[in-house]
Structures are given as C-alpha cells and as structure tokens.
Design an enzyme around this catalytic site. Sequence first.
Site, PDB file in Angstrom:
ATOM      1  N   THR B  48      31.045 163.465  29.767  1.00 42.18           N
ATOM      2  CA  THR B  48      30.049 164.383  30.328  1.00 42.18           C
ATOM      3  C   THR B  48      28.832 164.472  29.415  1.00 42.18           C
ATOM      4  O   THR B  48      27.687 164.371  29.872  1.00 42.18           O
ATOM      5  CB  THR B  48      30.686 165.768  30.539  1.00 42.18           C
ATOM      6  OG1 THR B  48      31.780 165.618  31.461  1.00 42.18           O
ATOM      7  CG2 THR B  48      29.679 166.760  31.100  1.00 42.18           C
ATOM      8  N   THR B  49      29.060 164.626  28.098  1.00 36.48           N
ATOM      9  CA  THR B  49      27.956 164.678  27.141  1.00 36.48           C
ATOM     10  C   THR B  49      27.195 163.357  27.121  1.00 36.48           C
ATOM     11  O   THR B  49      25.988 163.321  26.912  1.00 36.48           O
ATOM     12  CB  THR B  49      28.488 165.004  25.730  1.00 36.48           C
ATOM     13  OG1 THR B  49      29.228 166.225  25.793  1.00 36.48           O
ATOM     14  CG2 THR B  49      27.368 165.141  24.723  1.00 36.48           C
ATOM     15  N   TYR B 111      34.013 164.549  44.129  1.00 34.00           N
ATOM     16  CA  TYR B 111      33.073 165.002  45.163  1.00 34.00           C
ATOM     17  C   TYR B 111      33.660 166.161  45.979  1.00 34.00           C
ATOM     18  O   TYR B 111      33.047 167.218  46.093  1.00 34.00           O
ATOM     19  CB  TYR B 111      32.655 163.863  46.088  1.00 34.00           C
ATOM     20  CG  TYR B 111      31.656 164.346  47.131  1.00 34.00           C
ATOM     21  CD1 TYR B 111      30.394 164.783  46.742  1.00 34.00           C
ATOM     22  CD2 TYR B 111      31.994 164.419  48.477  1.00 34.00           C
ATOM     23  CE1 TYR B 111      29.489 165.278  47.672  1.00 34.00           C
ATOM     24  CE2 TYR B 111      31.086 164.903  49.420  1.00 34.00           C
ATOM     25  CZ  TYR B 111      29.840 165.333  49.010  1.00 34.00           C
ATOM     26  OH  TYR B 111      28.948 165.836  49.922  1.00 34.00           O
ATOM     27  N   TYR B 141      41.182 164.381  32.426  1.00 33.58           N
ATOM     28  CA  TYR B 141      39.972 165.121  32.020  1.00 33.58           C
ATOM     29  C   TYR B 141      39.826 166.373  32.882  1.00 33.58           C
ATOM     30  O   TYR B 141      39.513 166.297  34.070  1.00 33.58           O
ATOM     31  CB  TYR B 141      38.761 164.192  32.183  1.00 33.58           C
ATOM     32  CG  TYR B 141      37.472 164.664  31.541  1.00 33.58           C
ATOM     33  CD1 TYR B 141      37.388 165.864  30.838  1.00 33.58           C
ATOM     34  CD2 TYR B 141      36.323 163.889  31.634  1.00 33.58           C
ATOM     35  CE1 TYR B 141      36.201 166.275  30.263  1.00 33.58           C
ATOM     36  CE2 TYR B 141      35.127 164.298  31.059  1.00 33.58           C
ATOM     37  CZ  TYR B 141      35.069 165.484  30.378  1.00 33.58           C
ATOM     38  OH  TYR B 141      33.888 165.893  29.810  1.00 33.58           O
ATOM     39  N   LYS B 171      42.036 165.780  27.987  1.00 29.18           N
ATOM     40  CA  LYS B 171      40.895 166.456  27.384  1.00 29.18           C
ATOM     41  C   LYS B 171      40.701 167.736  28.167  1.00 29.18           C
ATOM     42  O   LYS B 171      40.390 167.689  29.374  1.00 29.18           O
ATOM     43  CB  LYS B 171      39.630 165.592  27.463  1.00 29.18           C
ATOM     44  CG  LYS B 171      38.423 166.354  26.932  1.00 29.18           C
ATOM     45  CD  LYS B 171      37.120 165.576  26.976  1.00 29.18           C
ATOM     46  CE  LYS B 171      36.022 166.498  26.434  1.00 29.18           C
ATOM     47  NZ  LYS B 171      34.687 165.961  26.538  1.00 29.18           N
ATOM     48  N   ILE B 212      37.912 166.071  21.603  1.00 31.34           N
ATOM     49  CA  ILE B 212      36.838 165.186  22.089  1.00 31.34           C
ATOM     50  C   ILE B 212      35.690 166.136  22.396  1.00 31.34           C
ATOM     51  O   ILE B 212      35.723 166.844  23.401  1.00 31.34           O
ATOM     52  CB  ILE B 212      37.223 164.443  23.379  1.00 31.34           C
ATOM     53  CG1 ILE B 212      38.508 163.627  23.196  1.00 31.34           C
ATOM     54  CG2 ILE B 212      36.071 163.542  23.837  1.00 31.34           C
ATOM     55  CD1 ILE B 212      38.977 162.917  24.467  1.00 31.34           C
TER      56      ILE B 212
END
Lengths: 301, 301
Positions: B48-49, B111, B141, B171, B212
């Site tokens: 994401t980062t 989505y 995740y 994560k 993370i």
Amino acid sequence: MTHQQIRGVYSAATTPLNADNTPDLGLFTGHCQRLLKEGCHGVALLGTTGEANSFSSAERRQILEAALKSGLSGDQLMPGTGVAAIPETIELTRHALSVGVSRVVMLPPFYYKGVSDDGLFAAYAQIIETIADDRLRVVLYHIPQVSGVPLTLPLIGRLIKAFPHTVVGIKDSAGDFANMQALVTAFPGFSVLAGADPLLLPLIKAGGAGCITATSNLVADSLRIVYDHANDQARAADVEAAQVRINAYRSLSNSYVQIPTIKAMVGLKTGIASWARPRPPLMALSAAEHADLATKFAQLP
Amino acid sequence: MTHQQIRGVYSAATTPLNADNTPDLGLFTGHCQRLLKEGCHGVALLGTTGEANSFSSAERRQILEAALKSGLSGDQLMPGTGVAAIPETIELTRHALSVGVSRVVMLPPFYYKGVSDDGLFAAYAQIIETIADDRLRVVLYHIPQVSGVPLTLPLIGRLIKAFPHTVVGIKDSAGDFANMQALVTAFPGFSVLAGADPLLLPLIKAGGAGCITATSNLVADSLRIVYDHANDQARAADVEAAQVRINAYRSLSNSYVQIPTIKAMVGLKTGIASWARPRPPLMALSAAEHADLATKFAQLP
C-alpha cells in the site's frame, strides 16, 4: 434543456462463465443481442454487475471484442474501463477506441480511500490527456458503496469544465435520488443515468437521461416502457404496470447477494443453469437459496 | 512456540517516480539497498505504501526485476501481488516465483465489499491451487481501512488448515492490537506481522513475528533495535529510545495524507526532492504543507 449526448436504457450486462470460470462468450453475446431486442438502447458491459474487476485486462478486451464480432455496433456498447491503476485504465480505454467504441463508463482509481477531489481530478485528467482522442466520451461512475470512492459535485463540475467534449455523463449508482436531482440541476446537458432501476421513472421526469442498471438483464422491456412514456399521461397505466414489474424483480434480486442472484434469475429466465456461476470472491447461491429464488421467481408479474 | 517461517523487520518500501510519473528504478533500488543496510531483514515492496495498485502489472514486474538486478536476493524481497482480478494475482505471483521470489504479500480481491468468508476462501484457494507451486509462501494482507475487505479469524484458520505449507503469515495493518494478539494465540507458528510501526514492540513481546511498516522507510535502524532487543531487560533504555523515535516519525507522517508525507520525509532525509512525487489519485503535499513538514522533520529525535 441542452442536448444530452447519451440517453436511453443501458443494461449493466452480467457475464456468464464456463465451468472453468472463463467468460462464456457465446452465451454472453447472445444475451447482449437479446437485451437489444427487448428494448435496450445499448449494453453497458463490464460494469459492477458484469464483474469487470474480477476479469483480467486481457479477458476484458476479449469480452468486448466478442460483442463486436457477434454483430453489435460500437455505438451500442459502453464498456467499463476504469481500474485501480491509471496505466491500465488508459490501456483499456485506448483498446475500446481502437475497436470503434468511443463511449466508456469510468470508475475512479479505487484502491485508496479518502482521496481528495484534487487527486481524483488529477487521475481523470491524466487519463483523458494521455489518451488525447477527440472521439472519447466518458461516463463517470459513482458507486461509493462498492468502490469506496465517491465523486462529489464540485469534482464533477471541474471535470466537465476542463473536458466539456469528453466528460459527458455519469452513472449514479449510490441510490440517492437527491444526488441525481442535484446533478441534473447543476449540469444542464450532462447525461445523468440512474444506476438503480426503480429510480429511472423519477429521474426521467426530473430531466435525467436514462439508466444503466442490473435488473435490465431481466426486464429491459419494462424499463423501455418507462423510458419512452414516463411523461405521457395517456400511457400512465402502462408505465405504472412496468414500474411494478421492475420493482418486483429488483426487490427479488436483493433477497440474496445481488450479483449472483441476478445471474441465477437470468438462468431461471433462460433455462440455462450455468448462468448462475459468479467468479470468486462472489459465490453462487446455495441450493436452498436457489430453490427459494426459483419459487419466488415463478410468481413475479 | 512453533517455528515462524517469516520473521523480522520488513520495509513497506515507497516507490519514487520520475517526472513523467514512471517508477524511478535507480532511486528505488538504491533505497532498497539502504533499507537493508539500515537494518531491515527484507523489503516488502509493492504494498500500500509502495502504491502498488497504482502501477500496471507490467510496471510491477519491472520494479521487482529491477530490485533483483540491483543485487537484492529473492529471499530479501516480499512483493505485494494481490490485485482485484484473480487471473492477474496469479500472473503476478507466478512472475515472482519465476524470478526466484517465493514469498509474497497477498491482498484479497478488493473491488466487491461485504463478500463472504466462503467467497474469500474460494478466491485464495483458486489462486494457490492454480499456481500449484510448493515454493510459494503467502502472507495474507489485512488492511480493511483501505481494501474495504477484512480477513476474519475463521477465514484465516480455514486457509491455514487447507494450505499449511503455503499460508504462513499475515500482515495486520488494521491497527487493532487485540486482533494481532488473537492471531498469535489462535495460530501458533503463523507469522503475525504488524502493519503499524508503534505496535512492533508489544507484538514481539506477545510472540509476534515482526513488522511490515511504512515508517521503516525512515527509521529502519530503530525498528531493528526494537525487534532484536524487545525482550532484553539489559537493553531496555535503547529499546525505549528507539520506540520514542519510531513514534515521533510515525506521528509526523500522519500530519498530512500518510503516503505522500512518507515520500516527502524520505526526500527530506535523502535530500532528493523528487521522492515527494506520488502517483494520482494521491497528491504531493502543498508547498505550505511541505514547508511545515520540513520544519518539524528537522526537530525529530
């Protein structure tokens, strides 16, 4: 009223799957042909109901090309091309243009939430300016309950002002009629299309342009009656009967998770059971749910 | 405690851009090298980062290959490969395996919202069974505030049971420490990795596997101190000082929109202004915001 470029009843067509989860192109193109025969002005394929974001870019191109090859014209098709990554939105939109399809429905990039209007404007601007094709007509796609990314009135106004020949409409699937009215009032000539079937009637009366909806997979004929005669007092009884039918189908489609339920209902309508398959993360109805749906489906008006 | 396969401090590396918005591969690989030198066990690129979902599949493959070509080993890299469409998640994961990277961080299809655990199980199962590669190690995740798709404990338990050699960690970026504790307790040997920097310390004390995180782009050395010495009374003062520093950087990165702020802070740390560019829909800080950030950055411990 200023001229609206996109008007009519468009079906948010569902996408049938083969047993191995690949798109069943033959069944799909036959479905598109039937939708037009039943009264749709066009097919808005590869939207939320069409599970577009569960297909790869390659599959999406294949589905659009199959529809064209089956005889639908570019003017009758309005595919979704907006994905999370701008380069792939550009690629899908360019592909549509390259095969003669100039009108697309475009989600904003939808991974990040809470993004600014400036950021969404920059995203759409980069897409439109990179494509740089005068033929392109973009229908914005407002479906915050799924995308998580609402399109605000100020943002829409900025986009229309910056790209008046390109940004010509919006599919408003939020289900809030007040927002549709506000759009119609704020942007004369801009095509406001209802994303929820029951709202086509009030939207047409309010000056809207039409609809792109899921229930049209089942009752396109009734939606067409509403669209054609909403303001015709002599046909008020027909319009009312059509609206009752639309609402009944829509209501039944919300008994279970909507997209698999719509697919199961198309299966019941056509007698082709494979229609009921969705692609994960959506799941087919359970046997009990399907039996209950079939009983209620048989009683619909 | 059962053996955790993935342990350590992993950086959710940010991805610098050239002026034309393409990935700046030279700057990126240099950043990855520095992260390892500063103490990271590995680089969890394309999360994401890292703005992964703003890059095309082709760009994602290019970024991963550039990291390998620059000298990082496959064992040091843990790319994100989960996208909205299952076929593309499969393709990205297969690509990683094909270049010698067996550990990936995998978002669920994101989505559709409100999907069932059955649907998410089917999605992950289809991905893992289609890839069918014994080398694959998947870190799930969980970042519901961005993806909109939470991963529940029962779902995680089913996935571990069905794919015990493949689904080896998570994560958890939801920021809820109670959920991380519940994961550690429920699944011995499963690697629970904190997605929020300040939670690395309590998570290690609770038996977690590492982190993370985004702030590791700036203070990897401090995170490494926390990771190595969390349970070492003799180093309590060092750990406390590191934690104060981590919290200060993390807190400043939340002054404005987090990802562009992290990028701007990496720019301030390295003196390379181009770091500050994000890709739309994220926007660079305004000049005033950047000036304020620079002042506060200079005062950090």
